[in-house]
Design a protein around this motif. Structure first.
Motif, PDB file in Angstrom:
ATOM      1  N   PRO A 185       9.450  -5.648  -0.385  1.00 12.24           N
ATOM      2  CA  PRO A 185       9.925  -4.153  -0.085  1.00 12.24           C
ATOM      3  C   PRO A 185       8.874  -3.071  -0.909  1.00 12.24           C
ATOM      4  CG  PRO A 185      11.303  -5.533  -1.500  1.00 12.24           C
ATOM      5  CD  PRO A 185      10.443  -6.326  -0.932  1.00 12.24           C
ATOM      6  N   ALA A 186       8.488  -3.926  -2.067  1.00 12.81           N
ATOM      7  CA  ALA A 186       7.778  -2.953  -2.893  1.00 12.81           C
ATOM      8  C   ALA A 186       6.350  -2.552  -2.304  1.00 12.81           C
ATOM      9  CB  ALA A 186       7.269  -3.767  -4.416  1.00 12.81           C
ATOM     10  N   TRP A 187       5.698  -3.479  -1.555  1.00 17.06           N
ATOM     11  CA  TRP A 187       4.657  -3.586  -0.939  1.00 17.06           C
ATOM     12  C   TRP A 187       4.630  -2.280   0.168  1.00 17.06           C
ATOM     13  CZ3 TRP A 187      -0.473  -3.818  -1.878  1.00 17.06           C
ATOM     14  CH2 TRP A 187      -1.294  -3.852  -0.937  1.00 17.06           C
ATOM     15  N   ASN A 188       5.791  -2.344   0.999  1.00 15.20           N
ATOM     16  CA  ASN A 188       6.129  -1.408   2.114  1.00 15.20           C
ATOM     17  C   ASN A 188       6.563  -0.198   1.593  1.00 15.20           C
ATOM     18  OD1 ASN A 188       5.284  -3.315   4.251  1.00 15.20           O
ATOM     19  ND2 ASN A 188       7.499  -4.218   4.023  1.00 15.20           N
ATOM     20  N   SER A 189       7.119  -0.363   0.319  1.00 15.17           N
ATOM     21  CA  SER A 189       7.362   1.191  -0.037  1.00 15.17           C
ATOM     22  C   SER A 189       6.220   1.949  -0.590  1.00 15.17           C
ATOM     23  CB  SER A 189       8.403   1.106  -1.193  1.00 15.17           C
ATOM     24  OG  SER A 189       8.735   2.325  -1.932  1.00 15.17           O
ATOM     25  N   LEU A 190       5.253   1.296  -1.294  1.00 17.72           N
ATOM     26  CA  LEU A 190       3.947   1.748  -1.479  1.00 17.72           C
ATOM     27  C   LEU A 190       3.258   2.487  -0.240  1.00 17.72           C
ATOM     28  CD1 LEU A 190       1.400   0.105  -4.026  1.00 17.72           C
ATOM     29  CD2 LEU A 190       0.500   1.072  -1.894  1.00 17.72           C
ATOM     30  N   LEU A 191       3.375   1.730   0.702  1.00 14.33           N
ATOM     31  CA  LEU A 191       2.567   2.260   1.936  1.00 14.33           C
ATOM     32  C   LEU A 191       3.122   3.343   2.575  1.00 14.33           C
ATOM     33  CD1 LEU A 191       1.384  -1.263   3.700  1.00 14.33           C
ATOM     34  CD2 LEU A 191       0.230   0.154   2.169  1.00 14.33           C
ATOM     35  N   ALA A 192       4.474   3.164   2.644  1.00 19.59           N
ATOM     36  CA  ALA A 192       5.561   4.307   2.997  1.00 19.59           C
ATOM     37  C   ALA A 192       5.111   5.731   2.312  1.00 19.59           C
ATOM     38  CB  ALA A 192       6.810   4.016   3.116  1.00 19.59           C
TER      39      ALA A 192
END
Length: 446
Positions: free
Chosen positions: A367-374
């Motif tokens: 979730p942290a990685w996808n949140s960063l990309l978002a």
């Protein structure tokens, strides 16, 4: 009276937008779960045995079929996201799911090598729009409150659940008949197509995005401490009266306007490469090097996957509150340490501890990685940028398996684990450098 009436109307519109957003989110969750269920069951469990043992096809043909599937899925994510922005998510997703449905139908009715290779390639092309469309739409729906972590966690649960339950279910059902299992998958894909047809079209997508935007104009970027890409001024891309060269120039200008650190691109590759390098050899390593049975290995997988699934939503909520920086740092270090540990011991108690550590690390990383990309994806061309990110990220799952076998044969069975752990430590370093860069950029701008 007029102001009260307008306030009531705004409240009703916001309530309708929220209900519509929830419905769209549920559709996206079901799409991810069912497609990953079908693909996981086919690619991991059914097709290797069905094509190899039942139909007697050569290993080279099976390898070509699977390679076409993975290449089609990853290489076309960018174009699929670009098309979705112009033709609407419903149309692109529906076309993609029709292709996957057709591919499963060919698998169920044809037995020749050529047709099965063709079907795997079509399945890859058809599933290419799935992740860029879903991630783009999730970013749209979560933009109002900026809580990308929770939304991404829920979607990752659908992905992990489908990819995990698919192989287990197919392995249990296929004992009776491979053909009946394929027809069951065909029924699942028919349901998937029906769900895709419920997605908002082009005009509805615009109204949802507008409604979300009116709920809040801006939100703080607690995730990276960097410039928020949704607030950047990016060049508008027109699809009319524009030559191919002009369109390419527009997209290059768009990508440059994101102010993304160049190290993000190798990080996208490494994030999936660390996983892809282990997928072909993990079962062989556990059985041949650790001396464990397949049933015991399934227990380890269930334990690690269970920790990840249970930790995703709490981690996502904490990421929305505190940002992704801490969770990525801890996640990368924990994953790298646990991978070294697995490759360095044969003591079962330690193996269990390291497996649970990997599960916990991925509950933070995903979730942290996808949140960063978002937070880096601009409002304009969301589908295309997500497609670009996911293509680079997916390339690690293609290259990783090719490298792991060579490392096993030339160096040692432990070598893929050490390379995977090194990738995690490099990701920690890259993220640390990116954070330092954004701090310097913010201080110079202020």
């Amino acid at each position: 009276m007029v102001s009260i009436s307008n306030a009531d109307t705004d409240h009703q519109n916001q309530a309708k937008n929220r209900q519509r957003n929830i419905f769209v989110f549920v559709c996206l969750w079901l799409l991810i779960f069912l497609v990953e269920f079908v693909k996981g069951g086919l690619l991991v469990t059914l097709l290797p045995v069905y094509m190899g043992h039942v139909l007697g096809l050569p290993a080279f043909a099976i390898g070509i079929a699977f390679a076409l599937q993975y290449v089609g899925d990853n290489a076309l994510r960018g174009p699929a996201g670009w098309l979705a922005e112009r033709l609407g998510f419903r149309m692109i997703m529906s076309i993609g799911m029709i292709l996957v449905l057709g591919a499963v139908f060919i698998m169920a009715t044809e037995k020749s090598t050529g047709w099965l290779i063709f079907a795997c390639g079509v399945m890859g092309v058809g599933s290419a729009p799935l992740w860029p469309c879903v991630m783009s739409k999730i970013t749209d729906l979560s933009h109002a409150d900026g809580k990308y972590g929770t939304s991404m966690s829920i979607i990752e649960i659908a992905s992990l659940g489908g990819a995990g339950l698919g192989p287990v279910t197919v392995n249990w059902i296929s004992d009776t008949s491979y053909q009946s299992t394929l027809w069951m998958m065909l029924i699942f894909m028919t349901v998937v197509l029906a769900i895709a047809l419920c997605l908002p079209g082009r005009k509805e997508s615009a109204s949802i995005a507008t409604g979300s935007h009116h709920e809040t104009e801006q939100h703080n970027d607690a995730t990276t401490g960097s410039l928020h890409a949704n607030q950047l001024s990016v060049p508008h891309v027109s699809v009319t009266r524009m030559t191919g060269k002009q369109r390419v120039q527009q997209y290059i200008a768009l990508i440059r306007s994101l102010h993304i650190h160049p190290l993000l691109y190798p990080a996208l590759f490494l994030q999936s490469f660390a996983l892809g390098i282990l997928t072909p050899i993990i079962t062989l390593y556990v059985i041949s090097q650790l001396g464990l049975t397949p049933a015991y290995f399934n227990g380890l997988l269930i334990a690690g996957g269970g920790v990840t699934a249970l930790g995703l939503i709490p981690a996502g909520r904490l990421i929305d509150r505190w940002g992704s920086r801490f969770f990525l740092h801890i996640g990368f270090l924990l994953a790298g340490t646990a991978l070294i540990g697995i490759a360095s011991t044969t003591i079962l108690a330690w193996i269990w501890i390291f497996v649970i550590g990997i599960g916990l690390s991925y509950a933070m990383i995903l979730p942290a990685w996808n949140s960063l990309l978002a937070n880096l994806v601009p409002a304009q061309e969301r589908g295309m940028i997500w497609g670009l990110f996911l293509t680079l990220q997916g390339s690690g799952l293609v290259i990783g398996p090719l490298v792991s076998g060579k490392l096993w044969d030339i160096i040692s069975p432990q070598a893929p684990f050490f390379v995977s752990a090194s990738s995690m430590f490099i990701l920690f370093g890259i993220h640390w450098i990116m954070i330092r860069h954004t701090r310097k950029l913010s201080s110079s701008n202020s």
